[in-house]
Motif scaffolding. Structure first.
Motif, mmCIF file in Angstrom:
data_model
loop_
_atom_site.group_PDB
_atom_site.id
_atom_site.type_symbol
_atom_site.label_atom_id
_atom_site.label_comp_id
_atom_site.label_asym_id
_atom_site.label_seq_id
_atom_site.Cartn_x
_atom_site.Cartn_y
_atom_site.Cartn_z
ATOM 1 N N VAL A 8 0.864 -1.175 0.000
ATOM 2 C CA VAL A 8 0.000 0.000 0.000
ATOM 3 C C VAL A 8 0.902 1.227 0.000
ATOM 4 O O VAL A 8 1.697 1.425 0.920
ATOM 5 C CB VAL A 8 -0.937 0.027 1.229
ATOM 6 N N GLU A 22 -3.972 3.828 5.975
ATOM 7 C CA GLU A 22 -3.878 3.083 7.226
ATOM 8 C C GLU A 22 -5.193 2.377 7.562
ATOM 9 O O GLU A 22 -5.189 1.258 8.063
ATOM 10 C CB GLU A 22 -3.429 4.017 8.347
ATOM 11 N N CYS A 25 -5.313 -0.765 5.470
ATOM 12 C CA CYS A 25 -4.460 -1.807 6.056
ATOM 13 C C CYS A 25 -5.151 -2.473 7.244
ATOM 14 O O CYS A 25 -5.087 -3.696 7.390
ATOM 15 C CB CYS A 25 -3.115 -1.218 6.480
ATOM 16 N N LYS A 29 -6.637 -6.785 7.691
ATOM 17 C CA LYS A 29 -6.085 -7.732 8.671
ATOM 18 C C LYS A 29 -6.858 -9.031 8.572
ATOM 19 O O LYS A 29 -8.036 -9.022 8.238
ATOM 20 C CB LYS A 29 -6.184 -7.143 10.075
ATOM 21 N N ILE A 33 0.132 -5.868 6.374
ATOM 22 C CA ILE A 33 0.363 -4.883 5.328
ATOM 23 C C ILE A 33 0.644 -3.548 5.988
ATOM 24 O O ILE A 33 -0.055 -3.158 6.921
ATOM 25 C CB ILE A 33 -0.867 -4.735 4.408
ATOM 26 N N GLU A 34 1.642 -2.858 5.484
ATOM 27 C CA GLU A 34 2.003 -1.555 6.022
ATOM 28 C C GLU A 34 1.857 -0.510 4.922
ATOM 29 O O GLU A 34 2.278 -0.723 3.788
ATOM 30 C CB GLU A 34 3.451 -1.596 6.512
ATOM 31 N N ALA A 35 1.242 0.608 5.250
ATOM 32 C CA ALA A 35 1.131 1.715 4.300
ATOM 33 C C ALA A 35 2.464 2.460 4.256
ATOM 34 O O ALA A 35 3.059 2.737 5.305
ATOM 35 C CB ALA A 35 0.015 2.653 4.729
#
Length: 174
Positions: A8, A22, A25, A29, A33-35
């Protein structure tokens, strides 16, 4: 079947696009995943995952967010064959109804000579605007559309519904 890798990436001047990234993300869940801010990523970093989610806002009269502007030339040269792209865009339908979420269209138009597969197209029916380069076809945008200026109360619900749509299209619950 294993889940595809997902990245992302967002450009944000005011923090709104970052916040939406965010939220996305969170909704995806238990996937980890991290923005990531595109100011801190190369185009090569952005091309690493199987699914590339791109968050872009539209500024002034139909201009793409400034950090994305710096990446467009490299993205145009990139090989995106076999990739899936999901776009989420922010715009102001009241202040700029003639160029609503144009940044999405500018970004999509720049994505490589070999087009990626687009996922997460989003219906236009619940928005009031006059024109947009961010449209996929007459009935859909290229992806999720958020209007933090005129409809901030709808953001979280739209993100939840879009994340559910992506999970289905990408078979993330399988």
């Amino acid at each position: 079947m294993s889940s595809p890798s997902i990245g992302v990436f967002y450009g944000s001047d005011t923090g709104n696009t970052q916040r939406v990234a965010e939220l996305i993300c969170e909704e995806l869940k238990p996937l980890e995943i991290e923005a990531k801010d595109i100011d801190e990523c190369s185009v090569e970093d952005m091309l690493a995952p199987d699914v590339i989610m791109m968050g872009v806002s539209t500024w002034d009269i139909g201009h793409i967010q400034y950090s994305w502007e710096d990446k467009l030339e490299d993205l145009a040269k990139a090989d995106l064959a076999g990739k899936k792209v999901a776009i989420f865009g922010l715009g102001d339908s009241v202040g700029y109804p003639d160029t609503f979420v144009d940044g999405m269209g500018i970004l999509w138009e720049s994505l490589g000579q070999e087009r990626p597969e687009i996922v997460g197209v989003w219906p236009t029916e619940e928005y009031e605007f006059d024109d947009s380069r961010g449209k996929f076809d007459d009935d859909n945008f290229l992806g999720l559309v958020i209007d933090e200026d005129s409809e901030p109360d709808k953001t979280e619900d739209r993100v939840k519904r879009w994340a559910a749509k992506l999970k289905q299209e990408l078979e993330l619950d399988a």
